[in-house]
Each structure stands twice: as C-alpha cells, then as structure tokens.
Design an enzyme around this catalytic site. Structure first.
Site, PDB file in Angstrom:
ATOM      1  N   GLN A  42       0.837  -1.192   0.000  1.00 51.92           N
ATOM      2  CA  GLN A  42       0.000   0.000   0.000  1.00 51.92           C
ATOM      3  C   GLN A  42       0.882   1.256   0.000  1.00 51.92           C
ATOM      4  O   GLN A  42       2.089   1.186   0.239  1.00 51.92           O
ATOM      5  CB  GLN A  42      -0.888   0.013   1.255  1.00 51.92           C
ATOM      6  CG  GLN A  42      -0.104  -0.087   2.549  1.00 51.92           C
ATOM      7  CD  GLN A  42      -0.892  -0.694   3.684  1.00 51.92           C
ATOM      8  OE1 GLN A  42      -2.115  -0.674   3.690  1.00 51.92           O
ATOM      9  NE2 GLN A  42      -0.202  -1.233   4.675  1.00 51.92           N
ATOM     10  N   HIS A  73      -8.438   3.226  19.750  1.00 54.80           N
ATOM     11  CA  HIS A  73      -7.626   2.166  20.334  1.00 54.80           C
ATOM     12  C   HIS A  73      -8.201   1.679  21.661  1.00 54.80           C
ATOM     13  O   HIS A  73      -8.223   0.472  21.935  1.00 54.80           O
ATOM     14  CB  HIS A  73      -6.184   2.652  20.500  1.00 54.80           C
ATOM     15  CG  HIS A  73      -5.492   2.875  19.198  1.00 54.80           C
ATOM     16  ND1 HIS A  73      -4.750   4.008  18.926  1.00 54.80           N
ATOM     17  CD2 HIS A  73      -5.434   2.121  18.074  1.00 54.80           C
ATOM     18  CE1 HIS A  73      -4.268   3.924  17.698  1.00 54.80           C
ATOM     19  NE2 HIS A  73      -4.664   2.799  17.160  1.00 54.80           N
ATOM     20  N   ASP A  97       0.405   0.221  13.908  1.00 60.02           N
ATOM     21  CA  ASP A  97       0.809   1.421  14.647  1.00 60.02           C
ATOM     22  C   ASP A  97       1.054   1.123  16.124  1.00 60.02           C
ATOM     23  O   ASP A  97       1.686   1.914  16.822  1.00 60.02           O
ATOM     24  CB  ASP A  97      -0.217   2.541  14.485  1.00 60.02           C
ATOM     25  CG  ASP A  97      -1.619   2.148  14.919  1.00 60.02           C
ATOM     26  OD1 ASP A  97      -1.775   1.438  15.931  1.00 60.02           O
ATOM     27  OD2 ASP A  97      -2.584   2.565  14.234  1.00 60.02           O
ATOM     28  N   ASP A 148       1.163 -12.373   7.231  1.00 65.94           N
ATOM     29  CA  ASP A 148      -0.237 -12.292   6.813  1.00 65.94           C
ATOM     30  C   ASP A 148      -1.098 -12.727   7.996  1.00 65.94           C
ATOM     31  O   ASP A 148      -1.043 -13.872   8.450  1.00 65.94           O
ATOM     32  CB  ASP A 148      -0.450 -13.219   5.617  1.00 65.94           C
ATOM     33  CG  ASP A 148      -1.873 -13.182   5.080  1.00 65.94           C
ATOM     34  OD1 ASP A 148      -2.787 -12.732   5.803  1.00 65.94           O
ATOM     35  OD2 ASP A 148      -2.084 -13.631   3.940  1.00 65.94           O
ATOM     36  N   GLY A 149      -1.902 -11.800   8.512  1.00 70.85           N
ATOM     37  CA  GLY A 149      -2.713 -12.096   9.682  1.00 70.85           C
ATOM     38  C   GLY A 149      -3.699 -13.226   9.466  1.00 70.85           C
ATOM     39  O   GLY A 149      -3.985 -14.007  10.383  1.00 70.85           O
ATOM     40  N   ASP A 166      -7.761  -5.167  13.970  1.00 74.30           N
ATOM     41  CA  ASP A 166      -7.546  -3.738  13.740  1.00 74.30           C
ATOM     42  C   ASP A 166      -7.171  -3.555  12.277  1.00 74.30           C
ATOM     43  O   ASP A 166      -6.011  -3.340  11.930  1.00 74.30           O
ATOM     44  CB  ASP A 166      -6.443  -3.226  14.671  1.00 74.30           C
ATOM     45  CG  ASP A 166      -6.198  -1.731  14.517  1.00 74.30           C
ATOM     46  OD1 ASP A 166      -6.994  -1.074  13.824  1.00 74.30           O
ATOM     47  OD2 ASP A 166      -5.207  -1.239  15.083  1.00 74.30           O
ATOM     48  N   THR A 168      -7.476  -2.050   8.229  1.00 74.85           N
ATOM     49  CA  THR A 168      -7.757  -0.863   7.447  1.00 74.85           C
ATOM     50  C   THR A 168      -9.148  -1.020   6.848  1.00 74.85           C
ATOM     51  O   THR A 168      -9.873  -1.968   7.126  1.00 74.85           O
ATOM     52  CB  THR A 168      -6.715  -0.688   6.341  1.00 74.85           C
ATOM     53  OG1 THR A 168      -6.722  -1.866   5.507  1.00 74.85           O
ATOM     54  CG2 THR A 168      -5.319  -0.513   6.918  1.00 74.85           C
ATOM     55  N   PRO A 173      -5.259  -5.057   0.936  1.00 76.01           N
ATOM     56  CA  PRO A 173      -4.862  -6.220   1.730  1.00 76.01           C
ATOM     57  C   PRO A 173      -5.827  -6.557   2.858  1.00 76.01           C
ATOM     58  O   PRO A 173      -5.726  -7.634   3.457  1.00 76.01           O
ATOM     59  CB  PRO A 173      -3.489  -5.807   2.292  1.00 76.01           C
ATOM     60  CG  PRO A 173      -3.476  -4.318   2.242  1.00 76.01           C
ATOM     61  CD  PRO A 173      -4.297  -3.949   1.040  1.00 76.01           C
TER      62      PRO A 173
END
Length: 285
Positions: A42, A73, A97, A148-149, A166, A168, A173
């Site tokens: 990205q 968060h 992050d 890769d989660g 969490d 995007t 992805p």
C-alpha cells in the site's frame, strides 16, 4: 482576534483530502509531509497537520492521528478485554501502529500479546512518527510478527483468549479480514470462552458492510454485539465495532481493571452498547 478574511490570508494552502465516498470527503490542512513511500502492500504517508498533529494515511485513507487515536484504540481493545474475565493470551491482527497493543498490555492478566501485521513499514513508520502510540511494541510480553494475519490465525488454533482485528478499510490487503471464512478461522484460534472484536466502519456510510459482518459473526459466535464510539477523523464521526463471544456478554461487565484511559470507563462500556434506533434496525434486518 482574527477576522474571517485575515484568517484566510494567513493560512497555507497545503491540504490532505480523504475522499471517503463518491459524495463525502474530509480535509485537513497540513504543515508538511513527514514521510511517503510505496510499500509492497500500500501507499504509506505521514503528515504533520495543524488540527490533529501527526496523521497516518494508508492508500489515501486516514488511519490515525495524534489527537484522537485514543478513542479508537481504547474502544476496540477495552470493551472485549473487559468482557473476558481473565485474558492472558491476546492476538491483534493488523494494527501496525501499536495502539491496540498499547491498550491490551494495560491489563495485568496479559502474559502474551501477539501483533500480526502484514506490512512492516507501518510498524517502522509508527515507531518513528507516533512513539506515543507504538510505545507498547517494545514490551517483553509483546511478540511482533510481520506476517499475513489471515494465515497466522489459520495456523494457531485454540491459542488465544481474545483476538482483536484492527484492519484498514475493506480494500486492498484488508478485504479478507471482513469475510465469513476469516471469522470462522478466528473462532477456531480462540479458546472455548474466547472473544473477538473488529472495527466495522460507519453506520452512516457503510450500512451494507455492517449488516453483512454482523450477520456473519452472528453465524459463527453464539453472542454478537455491535457497539459505537465517536472518532472525529473517521467517516461521519460515528464508528462501529462488532464483537463475537463464545460465552461472555459485554453487558455483564460491572467493574473495569484499567484506570489510565482517556475515553473508556465503566459507564462508557455500558453506554456504547446502547444503540440508536437506526443502528438497531440496521443489525436486526
């Protein structure tokens, strides 16, 4: 005191604009670009803004800012973390992050917190430009995995008390993180009384996605709850999270274990579960 005309003349004309839909955008006046790169997954940009401090942008979409990051968060982390009576092993999917990890390790019961982030560039940029968000990544209980989660979840069955997604926005992805197949894998990676929660976008701007995700999680978990928070820099300012639980119910929480928060508390925990009628209708259809 500034007049309207004086205010206009003294401001720079350098702006970041996120086009949140075909008919909606948000604009932030920026001081300068701090970082910009094309990662394998990205585009990643960091800007210094006048209104919200540093701003992290992925593929043109606002991810987090210095000023309002704590709302997102804290709410994604603490509502499910307090719903579980004794969370020891926690997985965060995405969240490079480090903000969710920061909140997770505030819980004294946590012995292991894994971050499964596909894009290592997000982790490195966050450490440099958002140190107050990424501070928890150096904790000895934290295991940062640049993977890769989805694959990580598939490979670790029955390991976690809580899994927090969490992601995007559901593009690029992150598309696979909003699928019924993924939620089934999450359920298998959880222990018998495990809990998952995911960010699920805006009830004003993403109604079809919320309907689908709520339905999919409800087909996988016996308990499904949607809850809300106000996040100024996200589309429409109203944001949803969806929790799937095998045993425990968030409305049963009476006391909270974490005190050093800026948004979340015991009253907010209960209040966020009280849905406006239009959102109730959205998830009951």
């Amino acid at each position: 005191m500034y007049t309207k005309e004086c205010f206009k003349l003294t401001q720079s004309h350098l702006w970041f604009t996120e086009y949140q839909s075909e008919n909606l955008s948000i604009g932030l006046r920026i001081e300068k670009t701090l970082h910009s790169e094309q990662t394998p997954y990205q585009t990643l940009d960091v800007y210094s803004t006048h209104q919200y401090g540093n701003l992290l942008v992925l593929d043109g979409c606002v991810m987090t800012t210095d000023k309002d990051e704590f709302v997102y968060h804290e709410m994604l982390a603490h509502v499910p973390m307090h719903t579980h009576p004794n969370p020891k092993s926690v997985l965060v999917v995405g969240g490079g992050d480090g903000g969710i990890i920061r909140e997770v390790i505030k819980h004294p019961s946590v012995e292991r917190a894994v971050l499964a982030e596909i894009d290592g560039a997000v982790v490195e940029a966050s450490k440099k430009y958002f140190p107050q968000i990424a501070q928890g990544l150096s904790d000895p209980r934290v295991d940062v995995q640049i993977v890769d989660g989805i694959k990580y979840v598939e490979d670790h069955k029955g390991e976690f008390d809580v899994i927090l997604i969490d992601s995007t926005d559901p593009i690029g992805p992150a598309v696979g993180l909003f699928s019924k197949t993924f939620y089934d894998s999450v359920a298998e990676a959880l222990k018998p009384d495990g809990i998952m929660a995911a960010q699920t976008e805006s009830p004003f701007a993403n109604q079809e996605l919320i309907r689908r995700v709520y339905s999919d999680i409800g087909k996988t978990f016996p308990i499904v709850k949607l809850y809300l928070a106000s996040i100024p820099t996200y589309p429409t300012g109203m944001w949803s999270f969806t929790m799937g639980s095998k045993v425990h119910r968030p409305e049963d929480v009476k006391d909270v274990r974490v005190a050093n928060t800026r948004y979340y508390n015991a009253a907010v925990h209960q209040a966020c579960l009280a849905l406006p009628n239009f959102v109730k209708e959205l998830v009951s259809e």
